[in-house]
Design a protein around this motif. Structure first.
Motif, PDB file in Angstrom:
ATOM      1  N   ASP A 171       0.852  -1.186   0.000  1.00 18.28           N
ATOM      2  CA  ASP A 171       0.000   0.000   0.000  1.00 18.28           C
ATOM      3  C   ASP A 171       0.891   1.240   0.000  1.00 18.28           C
ATOM      4  N   ASN A 172       0.602   2.150  -0.898  1.00 19.50           N
ATOM      5  CA  ASN A 172       1.404   3.357  -1.049  1.00 19.50           C
ATOM      6  C   ASN A 172       1.119   4.327   0.104  1.00 19.50           C
ATOM      7  N   VAL A 173       2.076   4.449   1.018  1.00 20.21           N
ATOM      8  CA  VAL A 173       1.915   5.388   2.126  1.00 20.21           C
ATOM      9  C   VAL A 173       2.730   6.656   1.904  1.00 20.21           C
ATOM     10  N   THR A 174       3.284   6.823   0.687  1.00 17.48           N
ATOM     11  CA  THR A 174       3.931   8.095   0.358  1.00 17.48           C
ATOM     12  C   THR A 174       2.833   9.100   0.016  1.00 17.48           C
ATOM     13  N   SER A 175       3.245  10.323  -0.223  1.00 17.19           N
ATOM     14  CA  SER A 175       2.266  11.372  -0.537  1.00 17.19           C
ATOM     15  C   SER A 175       2.104  11.590  -2.036  1.00 17.19           C
ATOM     16  N   ILE A 176       2.758  10.746  -2.854  1.00 17.88           N
ATOM     17  CA  ILE A 176       2.683  10.965  -4.301  1.00 17.88           C
ATOM     18  C   ILE A 176       2.202   9.716  -5.048  1.00 17.88           C
ATOM     19  N   THR A 177       1.629   9.973  -6.200  1.00 15.29           N
ATOM     20  CA  THR A 177       1.228   8.905  -7.120  1.00 15.29           C
ATOM     21  C   THR A 177       2.431   8.505  -7.962  1.00 15.29           C
ATOM     22  N   ARG A 178       2.623   7.211  -8.111  1.00 11.99           N
ATOM     23  CA  ARG A 178       3.659   6.723  -9.045  1.00 11.99           C
ATOM     24  C   ARG A 178       2.978   6.391 -10.367  1.00 11.99           C
ATOM     25  N   VAL A 179       3.548   6.917 -11.462  1.00  8.90           N
ATOM     26  CA  VAL A 179       3.083   6.597 -12.811  1.00  8.90           C
ATOM     27  C   VAL A 179       4.277   6.027 -13.567  1.00  8.90           C
ATOM     28  N   SER A 180       4.059   4.905 -14.242  1.00 11.03           N
ATOM     29  CA  SER A 180       5.160   4.233 -14.939  1.00 11.03           C
ATOM     30  C   SER A 180       4.617   3.371 -16.062  1.00 11.03           C
ATOM     31  N   VAL A 181       5.539   2.879 -16.868  1.00 11.10           N
ATOM     32  CA  VAL A 181       5.221   1.801 -17.803  1.00 11.10           C
ATOM     33  C   VAL A 181       6.234   0.698 -17.578  1.00 11.10           C
ATOM     34  N   ASP A 182       5.866  -0.489 -17.989  1.00 12.79           N
ATOM     35  CA  ASP A 182       6.834  -1.579 -18.029  1.00 12.79           C
ATOM     36  C   ASP A 182       6.608  -2.357 -19.305  1.00 12.79           C
ATOM     37  N   PHE A 183       7.652  -3.022 -19.757  1.00  7.49           N
ATOM     38  CA  PHE A 183       7.561  -3.766 -21.009  1.00  7.49           C
ATOM     39  C   PHE A 183       8.531  -4.933 -20.982  1.00  7.49           C
ATOM     40  N   ARG A 184       8.288  -5.884 -21.864  1.00  7.55           N
ATOM     41  CA  ARG A 184       9.076  -7.111 -21.924  1.00  7.55           C
ATOM     42  C   ARG A 184       9.790  -7.216 -23.263  1.00  7.55           C
ATOM     43  N   VAL A 185      10.978  -7.817 -23.213  1.00  8.15           N
ATOM     44  CA  VAL A 185      11.795  -7.989 -24.413  1.00  8.15           C
ATOM     45  C   VAL A 185      12.360  -9.406 -24.428  1.00  8.15           C
ATOM     46  N   ILE A 186      12.435  -9.971 -25.628  1.00  8.83           N
ATOM     47  CA  ILE A 186      13.043 -11.290 -25.832  1.00  8.83           C
ATOM     48  C   ILE A 186      14.032 -11.157 -26.980  1.00  8.83           C
ATOM     49  N   PRO A 187      15.247 -11.703 -26.846  1.00 11.64           N
ATOM     50  CA  PRO A 187      16.128 -11.729 -28.019  1.00 11.64           C
ATOM     51  C   PRO A 187      15.491 -12.614 -29.096  1.00 11.64           C
ATOM     52  N   LYS A 188      15.629 -12.233 -30.338  1.00  7.93           N
ATOM     53  CA  LYS A 188      14.956 -12.953 -31.423  1.00  7.93           C
ATOM     54  C   LYS A 188      15.333 -14.429 -31.450  1.00  7.93           C
ATOM     55  N   SER A 189      16.560 -14.745 -31.062  1.00  9.53           N
ATOM     56  CA  SER A 189      17.017 -16.143 -31.087  1.00  9.53           C
ATOM     57  C   SER A 189      16.263 -17.020 -30.088  1.00  9.53           C
ATOM     58  N   ARG A 190      15.622 -16.409 -29.071  1.00  8.46           N
ATOM     59  CA  ARG A 190      14.855 -17.195 -28.093  1.00  8.46           C
ATOM     60  C   ARG A 190      13.351 -17.094 -28.328  1.00  8.46           C
ATOM     61  N   TYR A 191      12.948 -16.378 -29.346  1.00 11.60           N
ATOM     62  CA  TYR A 191      11.522 -16.149 -29.583  1.00 11.60           C
ATOM     63  C   TYR A 191      10.806 -17.445 -29.974  1.00 11.60           C
ATOM     64  N   ILE A 192       9.680 -17.690 -29.320  1.00 10.36           N
ATOM     65  CA  ILE A 192       8.774 -18.802 -29.662  1.00 10.36           C
ATOM     66  C   ILE A 192       7.391 -18.183 -29.785  1.00 10.36           C
ATOM     67  N   GLU A 193       6.735 -18.392 -30.907  1.00 14.87           N
ATOM     68  CA  GLU A 193       5.444 -17.769 -31.144  1.00 14.87           C
ATOM     69  C   GLU A 193       4.434 -18.174 -30.061  1.00 14.87           C
ATOM     70  N   SER A 194       3.678 -17.177 -29.602  1.00 13.68           N
ATOM     71  CA  SER A 194       2.659 -17.405 -28.582  1.00 13.68           C
ATOM     72  C   SER A 194       1.722 -16.207 -28.594  1.00 13.68           C
ATOM     73  N   ASN A 195       0.775 -16.200 -27.682  1.00 16.90           N
ATOM     74  CA  ASN A 195      -0.120 -15.048 -27.558  1.00 16.90           C
ATOM     75  C   ASN A 195       0.263 -14.180 -26.371  1.00 16.90           C
ATOM     76  N   HIS A 196       1.480 -14.318 -25.844  1.00 17.04           N
ATOM     77  CA  HIS A 196       1.903 -13.611 -24.644  1.00 17.04           C
ATOM     78  C   HIS A 196       2.447 -12.223 -24.908  1.00 17.04           C
ATOM     79  N   LEU A 197       2.983 -11.937 -26.107  1.00 23.58           N
ATOM     80  CA  LEU A 197       3.573 -10.617 -26.384  1.00 23.58           C
ATOM     81  C   LEU A 197       2.788  -9.921 -27.460  1.00 23.58           C
TER      82      LEU A 197
END
Length: 197
Positions: A171-197
């Motif tokens: 629970d955020n007990v600071t006095s400010i709102t945190r706004v962010s983004v996050d994202f995922r990356v895979i090297p192409k050599s490890r890529y396996i087709e799926s519906n996850h990305l």
């Protein structure tokens, strides 16, 4: 866990999101509106989430900066072509609330065999000060349970392994709102087709 520093004058993520959300200060979104304590089903349901996901599809300014950021700061870390999350996941953590509905490993929501093979790498990109109880809490090694905050400032991006490390929010007990983004990356050599990305 690795910190990546970048130029906020070149990569003006916060300015774009400020404009989209019609505010001058993302850290004060809680002064505009509060929400009931989020659970997993509703942690992406604020008016700001809706606006971000609508605007990121209409206004390509964020996408252009995001692509340049990936090209300059992320792709060189892999030394090959990458497969990346097209639209980053938007997060808002208001005071007295959380941004993600439960502590989890990202692979909990995926096919475990797929997750173990592709080994997604996660990136955490805050647009406000992220510290203490308004940021992600994660363990340092899988199943160690030694949760600590990922403290970060605007202009820093954190590379980490959310797929195998349990993480979540307090629970955020600071006095400010945190706004962010996050994202995922895979090297192409490890890529396996799926519906996850």
């Amino acid at each position: 866990m690795d910190k990546i520093l970048y130029d906020i004058k070149k990569y003006r993520f916060k300015n774009i999101v400020n404009n989209w959300l019609d505010t001058r200060d993302l850290s004060k979104l809680h002064e505009i509106r509060q929400y009931e304590h989020f659970d997993r089903e509703h942690d992406q349901s604020t008016q700001w989430h809706k606006m971000f996901y609508m605007m990121v599809r209409i206004d390509k300014t964020f996408d252009k900066i995001y692509m340049n950021f990936l090209r300059e700061h992320i792709k060189p870390r892999f030394g090959e072509e990458i497969v990346y999350q097209k639209i980053p996941t938007f997060r808002v953590q208001l005071p007295g609330n959380i941004a993600v509905g439960e502590f989890h490993k990202d692979r909990d929501y995926r096919n475990k065999e797929w997750a173990d093979k592709v080994k997604e790498v996660n990136y955490y990109l805050p647009f406000t000060k992220a510290y203490g109880t308004n940021t992600i809490w994660t363990e340092s090694k899988e199943d160690k349970g030694d949760f600590k905050p990922i403290d970060s400032s605007y202009g820093e991006c954190t590379e980490w392994e959310a797929s195998k490390l349990t993480h979540g929010n307090k629970d955020n007990v600071t006095s400010i709102t945190r706004v962010s983004v996050d994202f995922r990356v895979i090297p192409k050599s490890r890529y396996i087709e799926s519906n996850h990305l």
